[in-house]
Design a protein around this motif. Sequence first.
Motif, PDB file in Angstrom:
ATOM      1  N   ALA A 192       0.899  -1.179   0.020  1.00 21.45           N
ATOM      2  CA  ALA A 192      -0.003   0.174   0.043  1.00 21.45           C
ATOM      3  C   ALA A 192       1.007   1.272  -0.093  1.00 21.45           C
ATOM      4  O   ALA A 192       0.712   2.235  -0.754  1.00 21.45           O
ATOM      5  CB  ALA A 192      -1.070   0.049   1.432  1.00 21.45           C
ATOM      6  N   ALA A 193       2.121   1.197   0.615  1.00 25.04           N
ATOM      7  CA  ALA A 193       2.991   2.238   0.809  1.00 25.04           C
ATOM      8  C   ALA A 193       3.586   2.639  -0.612  1.00 25.04           C
ATOM      9  O   ALA A 193       3.399   3.885  -0.823  1.00 25.04           O
ATOM     10  CB  ALA A 193       4.104   2.203   1.542  1.00 25.04           C
ATOM     11  N   SER A 194       3.996   1.794  -1.181  1.00 24.87           N
ATOM     12  CA  SER A 194       4.509   2.112  -2.604  1.00 24.87           C
ATOM     13  C   SER A 194       3.511   2.498  -3.480  1.00 24.87           C
ATOM     14  O   SER A 194       3.722   3.219  -4.564  1.00 24.87           O
ATOM     15  CB  SER A 194       5.656   0.995  -3.088  1.00 24.87           C
ATOM     16  N   LYS A 195       2.323   2.104  -3.425  1.00 26.70           N
ATOM     17  CA  LYS A 195       1.145   2.754  -4.128  1.00 26.70           C
ATOM     18  C   LYS A 195       0.796   4.508  -3.773  1.00 26.70           C
ATOM     19  O   LYS A 195       0.976   5.163  -4.679  1.00 26.70           O
ATOM     20  CB  LYS A 195      -0.053   1.995  -4.086  1.00 26.70           C
ATOM     21  N   VAL A 196       0.809   4.488  -2.435  1.00 26.15           N
ATOM     22  CA  VAL A 196       0.535   5.828  -2.144  1.00 26.15           C
ATOM     23  C   VAL A 196       1.690   6.623  -2.438  1.00 26.15           C
ATOM     24  O   VAL A 196       1.674   8.094  -2.711  1.00 26.15           O
ATOM     25  CB  VAL A 196      -0.060   6.188  -0.851  1.00 26.15           C
ATOM     26  N   ALA A 197       2.927   6.335  -2.292  1.00 26.69           N
ATOM     27  CA  ALA A 197       4.165   6.933  -2.605  1.00 26.69           C
ATOM     28  C   ALA A 197       4.369   7.388  -4.060  1.00 26.69           C
ATOM     29  O   ALA A 197       5.257   8.377  -4.218  1.00 26.69           O
ATOM     30  CB  ALA A 197       5.202   6.114  -2.167  1.00 26.69           C
ATOM     31  N   ALA A 198       3.611   6.810  -4.921  1.00 22.04           N
ATOM     32  CA  ALA A 198       3.581   7.483  -6.412  1.00 22.04           C
ATOM     33  C   ALA A 198       2.812   8.482  -6.779  1.00 22.04           C
ATOM     34  O   ALA A 198       2.994   9.146  -7.630  1.00 22.04           O
ATOM     35  CB  ALA A 198       3.370   6.158  -7.352  1.00 22.04           C
ATOM     36  N   LEU A 199       2.064   9.135  -5.524  1.00 27.89           N
ATOM     37  CA  LEU A 199       1.048  10.264  -5.695  1.00 27.89           C
ATOM     38  C   LEU A 199       1.811  11.393  -5.375  1.00 27.89           C
ATOM     39  O   LEU A 199       2.057  11.625  -4.163  1.00 27.89           O
ATOM     40  CB  LEU A 199      -0.090   9.950  -5.096  1.00 27.89           C
ATOM     41  N   ALA A 230       9.902  11.790  -7.761  1.00 30.63           N
ATOM     42  CA  ALA A 230      10.906  11.321  -6.922  1.00 30.63           C
ATOM     43  C   ALA A 230      11.480   9.840  -6.794  1.00 30.63           C
ATOM     44  O   ALA A 230      11.059   9.126  -5.860  1.00 30.63           O
ATOM     45  CB  ALA A 230      10.499  11.908  -5.307  1.00 30.63           C
ATOM     46  N   PRO A 231      11.855   9.405  -7.812  1.00 30.91           N
ATOM     47  CA  PRO A 231      11.935   7.998  -8.038  1.00 30.91           C
ATOM     48  C   PRO A 231      13.311   7.592  -7.077  1.00 30.91           C
ATOM     49  O   PRO A 231      14.093   8.580  -6.924  1.00 30.91           O
ATOM     50  CB  PRO A 231      12.222   7.672  -9.641  1.00 30.91           C
ATOM     51  N   ASP A 288       8.914   1.722  -7.325  1.00 26.23           N
ATOM     52  CA  ASP A 288       9.616   2.936  -6.727  1.00 26.23           C
ATOM     53  C   ASP A 288      10.530   3.698  -7.540  1.00 26.23           C
ATOM     54  O   ASP A 288      11.173   4.982  -7.324  1.00 26.23           O
ATOM     55  CB  ASP A 288      10.347   2.590  -5.466  1.00 26.23           C
ATOM     56  N   SER A 289      11.254   2.931  -8.527  1.00 25.21           N
ATOM     57  CA  SER A 289      12.393   3.309  -9.433  1.00 25.21           C
ATOM     58  C   SER A 289      11.696   4.006 -10.775  1.00 25.21           C
ATOM     59  O   SER A 289      12.427   4.794 -11.206  1.00 25.21           O
ATOM     60  CB  SER A 289      13.316   2.276 -10.103  1.00 25.21           C
ATOM     61  N   GLN A 290      10.645   3.520 -10.904  1.00 23.37           N
ATOM     62  CA  GLN A 290       9.888   4.124 -12.333  1.00 23.37           C
ATOM     63  C   GLN A 290       9.075   5.330 -12.171  1.00 23.37           C
ATOM     64  O   GLN A 290       8.496   5.768 -13.122  1.00 23.37           O
ATOM     65  CB  GLN A 290       9.440   2.947 -12.902  1.00 23.37           C
TER      66      GLN A 290
END
Length: 208
Positions: free
Chosen positions: A82-89, A175-176, A169-171
């Motif tokens: 869930a973190a890596s999904k909201v982190a892309a926003l 802030a990748p 996270d990289s793509q």
Amino acid sequence: MRFTVAIDGPAAAGKGTIGRAVAREYGFAHLDTGLLYRAVGLAALEASDGVIDPVLAERIATELTEDDLARPDLRGSRAARAASKVAALPRVRAALLDFQRRFARREGGAVLDGRDIGTVICPEAEVKLFVTASEETRAARRHAELSAADPALTVGQVLADLRSRDARDSQRADAPLRRADDAVLLDTTELSIDAAVAEATALIRARI
Ligand code: C5P
């Protein structure tokens, strides 16, 4: 005294362990910034029907307090995904920026670990480290951490989870995960915890 140590790298590379140890060594405060995204991700997931609402995630991020970082289930793989999904926003990231910058410049020194600390949050950090390790090593370490609470979990599942999270996270556009040009690379694949901590400690000592 204000002194910031920025530690970035992929999941389960040893950032947290190194961050906690150097913070203890120098009496600095330590912030695991992944917990911010985990807390937002999990709360947003629980308030949804399975699909995270970006507007709600942003509101949760805006209202986040240090108390929200104490939930025991934040360390699990559900929170990580869930973190890596909201982190892309981008709006979620923006809402968490001030908290992290204030933490970084607090009196007495601070260590922050995450994905964009040296590149976006604290580009002026006195020490920048990029901690990495092979995928297999990282999966084995994370599996050892998680398997006590979840004995059915396999290394293969952990590896698949790390890969998809690292890719996201990289793509992502905002802030990748990326090594800052002035970050020192620390590959912990062949290093014991003590040896990795000793390298990080020496680097800080040279600049303090
Ligand atoms: O470090 P940890 O595995 O707890 O981070 C969980 C997730 O939070 C990462 O996969 C990443 O998507 C996000 N994160 C981030 N920026 C940070 C810290 C974490 O995007 N500074």
